[in-house]
Design a protein around this motif. Structure first.
Motif, PDB file in Angstrom:
ATOM      1  N   LEU A  36      20.280  -0.619  41.431  1.00  0.00           N
ATOM      2  CA  LEU A  36      20.090   0.818  41.238  1.00  0.00           C
ATOM      3  C   LEU A  36      21.330   1.485  40.664  1.00  0.00           C
ATOM      4  N   GLY A  37      22.414   0.730  40.569  1.00  0.00           N
ATOM      5  CA  GLY A  37      23.600   1.197  39.865  1.00  0.00           C
ATOM      6  C   GLY A  37      24.206   2.481  40.385  1.00  0.00           C
ATOM      7  N   GLY A  38      24.081   2.744  41.679  1.00  0.00           N
ATOM      8  CA  GLY A  38      24.669   3.950  42.245  1.00  0.00           C
ATOM      9  C   GLY A  38      23.913   5.221  41.937  1.00  0.00           C
ATOM     10  N   ALA A  39      22.722   5.101  41.376  1.00  0.00           N
ATOM     11  CA  ALA A  39      21.956   6.294  41.007  1.00  0.00           C
ATOM     12  C   ALA A  39      21.414   7.037  42.214  1.00  0.00           C
ATOM     13  N   VAL A  40      21.260   6.321  43.342  1.00  0.00           N
ATOM     14  CA  VAL A  40      20.762   6.964  44.560  1.00  0.00           C
ATOM     15  C   VAL A  40      21.662   6.596  45.732  1.00  0.00           C
ATOM     16  N   THR A  41      21.647   7.444  46.742  1.00  0.00           N
ATOM     17  CA  THR A  41      22.304   7.150  48.008  1.00  0.00           C
ATOM     18  C   THR A  41      21.247   7.175  49.100  1.00  0.00           C
ATOM     19  N   ILE A  42      21.612   6.683  50.279  1.00  0.00           N
ATOM     20  CA  ILE A  42      20.632   6.623  51.361  1.00  0.00           C
ATOM     21  C   ILE A  42      21.273   7.098  52.651  1.00  0.00           C
ATOM     22  N   ASP A  43      20.569   7.966  53.371  1.00  0.00           N
ATOM     23  CA  ASP A  43      21.040   8.439  54.668  1.00  0.00           C
ATOM     24  C   ASP A  43      21.008   7.307  55.693  1.00  0.00           C
ATOM     25  N   ASP A  44      21.845   7.430  56.707  1.00  0.00           N
ATOM     26  CA  ASP A  44      21.945   6.357  57.701  1.00  0.00           C
ATOM     27  C   ASP A  44      20.624   6.106  58.424  1.00  0.00           C
ATOM     28  N   ASP A  45      19.928   7.180  58.822  1.00  0.00           N
ATOM     29  CA  ASP A  45      18.678   6.969  59.557  1.00  0.00           C
ATOM     30  C   ASP A  45      17.598   6.361  58.664  1.00  0.00           C
ATOM     31  N   ALA A  46      17.589   6.711  57.387  1.00  0.00           N
ATOM     32  CA  ALA A  46      16.642   6.096  56.458  1.00  0.00           C
ATOM     33  C   ALA A  46      16.992   4.629  56.234  1.00  0.00           C
ATOM     34  N   HIS A  47      18.287   4.348  56.146  1.00  0.00           N
ATOM     35  CA  HIS A  47      18.745   2.966  55.980  1.00  0.00           C
ATOM     36  C   HIS A  47      18.314   2.117  57.176  1.00  0.00           C
ATOM     37  N   ASP A  48      18.523   2.638  58.389  1.00  0.00           N
ATOM     38  CA  ASP A  48      18.142   1.904  59.599  1.00  0.00           C
ATOM     39  C   ASP A  48      16.634   1.701  59.675  1.00  0.00           C
ATOM     40  N   HIS A  49      15.875   2.700  59.212  1.00  0.00           N
ATOM     41  CA  HIS A  49      14.417   2.602  59.214  1.00  0.00           C
ATOM     42  C   HIS A  49      13.949   1.464  58.306  1.00  0.00           C
ATOM     43  N   LEU A  50      14.466   1.407  57.088  1.00  0.00           N
ATOM     44  CA  LEU A  50      14.087   0.338  56.163  1.00  0.00           C
ATOM     45  C   LEU A  50      14.556  -1.016  56.673  1.00  0.00           C
TER      46      LEU A  50
ATOM     47  N   GLU B  80      12.611  11.088  55.674  1.00  0.00           N
ATOM     48  CA  GLU B  80      11.289  11.559  55.255  1.00  0.00           C
ATOM     49  C   GLU B  80      10.829  10.847  53.992  1.00  0.00           C
ATOM     50  N   VAL B  81      11.734  10.670  53.043  1.00  0.00           N
ATOM     51  CA  VAL B  81      11.397   9.966  51.801  1.00  0.00           C
ATOM     52  C   VAL B  81      11.037   8.510  52.109  1.00  0.00           C
ATOM     53  N   ALA B  82      11.812   7.871  52.983  1.00  0.00           N
ATOM     54  CA  ALA B  82      11.564   6.470  53.330  1.00  0.00           C
ATOM     55  C   ALA B  82      10.221   6.309  54.032  1.00  0.00           C
ATOM     56  N   GLU B  83       9.907   7.228  54.940  1.00  0.00           N
ATOM     57  CA  GLU B  83       8.623   7.168  55.643  1.00  0.00           C
ATOM     58  C   GLU B  83       7.461   7.324  54.668  1.00  0.00           C
ATOM     59  N   ARG B  84       7.614   8.268  53.750  1.00  0.00           N
ATOM     60  CA  ARG B  84       6.545   8.518  52.785  1.00  0.00           C
ATOM     61  C   ARG B  84       6.388   7.347  51.816  1.00  0.00           C
ATOM     62  N   ALA B  85       7.486   6.724  51.448  1.00  0.00           N
ATOM     63  CA  ALA B  85       7.455   5.658  50.445  1.00  0.00           C
ATOM     64  C   ALA B  85       6.756   4.407  50.949  1.00  0.00           C
TER      65      ALA B  85
END
Length: 449
Positions: free
Chosen positions: A200-214, A244-249
């Protein structure tokens, strides 16, 4: 190069350095494909197979003829290892899928490999995915190529090869067992995907709770982690993957569950107490909750085995067999299919009659031992299989139970200090009613009560 006759046409024969035609041009390909390691050093985890001096590293680095069977759960790197072999070797690379290839296809590849070896001296690496789906006849067709080293076989399977493969093929191959990736390994895979240019080349970042969810949803599967990450990145409109994005995805709600904290113990306790209380549906709810949160299925299986003796015991002795079979199945088939097996165990244990007599019995016996009530072993029970034992009176008055028509005789077995103790107090539920009658009858004969 092309091999005639495979799949009704040309075989997927690709040059050294690629797998299924994959190369460094990864534009437009899934993230999991783009991030596939290209060398042994890029592989995350599986260090028991990849460390310096290991057979796999020697085979790849020295480009020796080889036959490998790669056994492990999905997403642990079986195809990746085959890909690395293809890049490292100077041989042709042919890939077969056991789902679609038949005996004719296998023989065609073997014959082509033999001809190429004679014609140009170039060897062939044959990768067979899901080799456990091959019949005995199809596996037999591989043997000449493996035995004569016309091909270097790399076979991948998620099934136990000792059951899924024929012995002649297994004995001619090096069996490598891949373990599920731990959380640290999956984190590293995701970090690389987020930062490296081919990812993804640094184009996106991820919150800690979303990271843990995935991470929880990945369940030790690197391919699944990257697939979920790519889906979440596609929905991150402002460049940040939130929970929220991770849950929806991935269409999965985040389960508030910490495998190392209070929630781990609270939910586990709730599942055990629900099964003990014979509430099938509550037990299934807590099982599903832990499964969705990425709990280790082996931990769940162990807890159910303990419960089978602790809370059911002699009320239904087959409960332990069910729980042990479930634990073995978890080891054999892995996640997520193992949740079906664990659900069956939960239902069976919740419906079983309950008794804690086993726990009480061993608890009382241990308490007496700790209190010093051990006592000497009665002389007639001591070992009499050595010279001089009879002079000591060991075993001379022992009564052999099989000499009695009933198969049981009156005789002192316990030390004097606990001769009158009764540790096992049978319950009145399920099969234990029958055991209670038998226990009373045997105790009357043995102890003369």
């Amino acid at each position: 190069m092309e091999q005639e006759g495979l799949f009704g046409g040309a075989a997927p024969v690709v040059p050294a350095g690629s797998l299924s035609g994959a190369d460094d041009d990864v534009a437009g390909k899934p993230l999991a494909v783009r991030m596939r390691p290209r060398t042994l050093d890029e592989i995350v985890g599986q260090q028991q197979l990849l460390g310096a001096g290991t057979p796999l590293r020697r085979l790849v680095e020295q480009d020796q003829p080889m036959s490998l069977v790669l056994w492990g759960p999905p997403g642990t790197g079986k195809t990746t290892l085959a890909y690395v072999v293809s890049r490292a070797t100077k041989r042709r690379f042919v890939e077969l899928s056991a789902v679609t290839a038949g005996v004719k296809d296998v023989r065609s590849v073997i014959d082509g490999a033999r001809r190429e070896l004679v014609r140009s001296g170039t060897g062939t690496v044959l990768f067979v995915d899901e080799v456990h789906r091959f019949s005995k006849t199809q596996q037999d067709a591989l043997l000449p190529g493996v035995e004569n080293r016309w091909v270097s076989l790399v076979a991948a399977t998620t099934e136990n090869p000792h059951f899924a493969l024929i012995n002649p093929l297994l004995s001619r191959s090096l069996l490598l067992t891949l373990e599920p990736l731990d959380d640290d390994a999956i984190r590293e895979v995701m970090r690389r995907a987020l930062t490296e240019e081919r990812g993804l080349g640094g184009a996106v970042t991820i919150d800690d709770d979303a990271h843990d969810h995935l991470l929880r949803l990945a369940g030790g599967d690197a391919r699944r982690a990257l697939t979920y990450l790519e889906a979440a990145a596609g929905g991150a409109e402002d460049g940040t993957i939130t929970l929220e994005v991770a849950e929806r995805a991935v269409d999965r709600a985040a389960v508030r569950y910490d495998r190392d904290g209070d929630q781990h113990y609270d939910v586990t306790s709730a599942m055990i107490k629900s099964i003990r209380g014979s509430d099938v549906d509550a037990g299934l709810h807590y099982l599903a909750r832990m499964a969705e949160a990425g709990e280790d299925p082996r931990f769940l299986a162990r807890r159910l085995v303990i419960l089978a003796s602790e809370d059911i015991g002699m009320a239904d002795p087959t409960a332990l067999q069910t729980a042990v079979a479930g634990a073995q199945a978890v080891q054999l088939i892995g996640w997520p299919e193992a949740q079906i097996t664990l659900a069956q165990v939960v239902i069976a244990l919740a419906l079983a009659p309950k008794s804690n007599s086993v726990v009480r019995a061993i608890g009382a016996a241990v308490a007496d031992v700790r209190a010093g009530l051990s006592g000497a072993v009665p002389p007639h029970l001591r070992d009499a299989h050595y010279s001089g034992s009879k002079k000591l009176g060991h075993g001379t008055t022992y009564a052999y139970a099989h000499d009695d028509p009933r198969g049981v005789v009156r005789q002192q077995y316990a030390p004097d200090s606990v001769q009158d103790k009764q540790y096992y107090e049978p319950g009145t539920r399920g099969a234990e009613r029958d055991y209670a009658e038998r226990y009373t009858r045997l105790r009357q004969i043995v102890r003369g009560e």
